[in-house]
Design an enzyme around this catalytic site. Structure first.
Site, PDB file in Angstrom:
ATOM      1  CE  LYS A 235      25.919  50.137  19.926  1.00 28.51           C
ATOM      2  NZ  LYS A 235      25.052  51.313  19.715  1.00 28.51           N
ATOM      3  NE  ARG A 269      25.351  50.590  12.399  1.00 26.52           N
ATOM      4  CZ  ARG A 269      26.479  50.420  13.091  1.00 26.52           C
ATOM      5  NH1 ARG A 269      26.435  49.917  14.320  1.00 26.52           N
ATOM      6  NH2 ARG A 269      27.646  50.747  12.556  1.00 26.52           N
TER       7      ARG A 269
END
Length: 294
Positions: A235, A269
């Site tokens: 991210k 995840r």
């Protein structure tokens, strides 16, 4: 930030849950180690791997490799949720994910699958096709029927924190309050307590500073009393810290994985399975024996 799980913040950690899917042929256990959720994007425009696995055969091969590398769950998504993404009609989303779910269920019949969607119709059809878990980035607030679908299928549902705006009075308090609202939606629809997982929503409706602050306070989300999934893989806030591209920040993601586990997150995840699996194994060796003494 606390260095590890402590008795005063989390009384019952780790949250132990056992799930049997598909008549018992698919099993999942929470509470003995960190679970690894592998990301499978069936999208042409995801920020780090868009278009790589759009064909069913390629998607199955990638899922098989993720499992070989240590993935416990495969998360299948048909719509990118990167900043500025274009919403995909439900018909297109179904076209992308349903054949893949069926093919992976045939190739990997003992592996739990989650459907990454905020659309109730997609979730319903995906579960009917062989998925086992709903992963909703809008925390059951995107479509009113989503909670009803989760309740009807009696499946675990991952409730993520998200907002349309970043109008926080106090970031951590507001995240927890928002998650409690989603939990209430789930419970009112008939979703059982043991089927609710939380996701703090790193990267969703949060600034660079917000993401770093939330990463240091994950134990306050864990303290709500539900298993917590952490999704930080590749991210932007990690890319910003390291000043690297998405495919170059495996170690940065692993650092957030370790930090999350140390604060009580039980599922991570990720894209890079092998590296994060090793990170989880090392973190678990420190954290889980401590849990037995609390």
């Amino acid at each position: 930030m606390k260095a590890c799980i402590t008795e005063d913040t989390v009384k019952q950690w780790p949250f132990r849950r056992s799930y049997d899917f598909a008549g018992g042929s698919v099993k999942l256990t929470l509470g003995t180690r960190t679970l690894i959720m592998g990301i499978l994007n069936m999208t042409p425009d995801s920020f780090s791997d868009g278009g790589r696995y759009n064909e069913v055969e390629a998607a199955v091969r990638h899922a098989e490799q993720m499992v070989a590398d240590g993935a416990d769950i495969i998360d299948i998504g048909g719509e990118s949720t990167r900043p500025g993404f274009e919403p995909v009609p439900v018909e297109e989303e179904l076209k992308r994910v349903i054949p893949v779910i069926k093919a992976i269920r045939a190739a990997l019949p003992n592996i739990p699958l989650s459907i990454d969607t905020y659309k109730a119709e997609t979730a319903d059809q995906a579960l009917r096709a062989g998925a086992h878990i709903i992963n909703d980035i809008w925390g059951l607030k995107g479509e009113a029927r989503m909670a009803e679908v989760a309740a009807a299928h009696r499946c675990p549902v991952i409730i993520s924190h998200n907002r349309h705006t970043r109008d926080y009075s106090d970031l951590i308090t507001d995240v927890v309050v928002d998650l409690r609202e989603s939990i209430k939606i789930a419970r009112n629809a008939g979703v059982s307590e043991e089927l609710i997982w939380l996701d703090p929503g790193i990267g969703f409706a949060k600034t660079y500073e917000d993401n770093l602050a939330l990463m240091s306070k994950l134990d306050q989300v864990v303290a709500e009393g539900y298993p917590v999934l952490l999704g930080t893989s590749r991210k932007k806030f990690i890319r910003d810290v390291l000043q690297l591209n998405a495919n170059e920040i495996t170690f940065g993601t692993a650092a957030t994985t370790a930090l999350g586990i140390m604060q009580g997150c039980q599922i991570v995840r990720v894209h890079d399975i092998r590296e994060n699996k090793q990170t989880a194994l090392m973190s678990d060796a420190i954290v889980y024996p401590r849990a037995k003494s609390i």
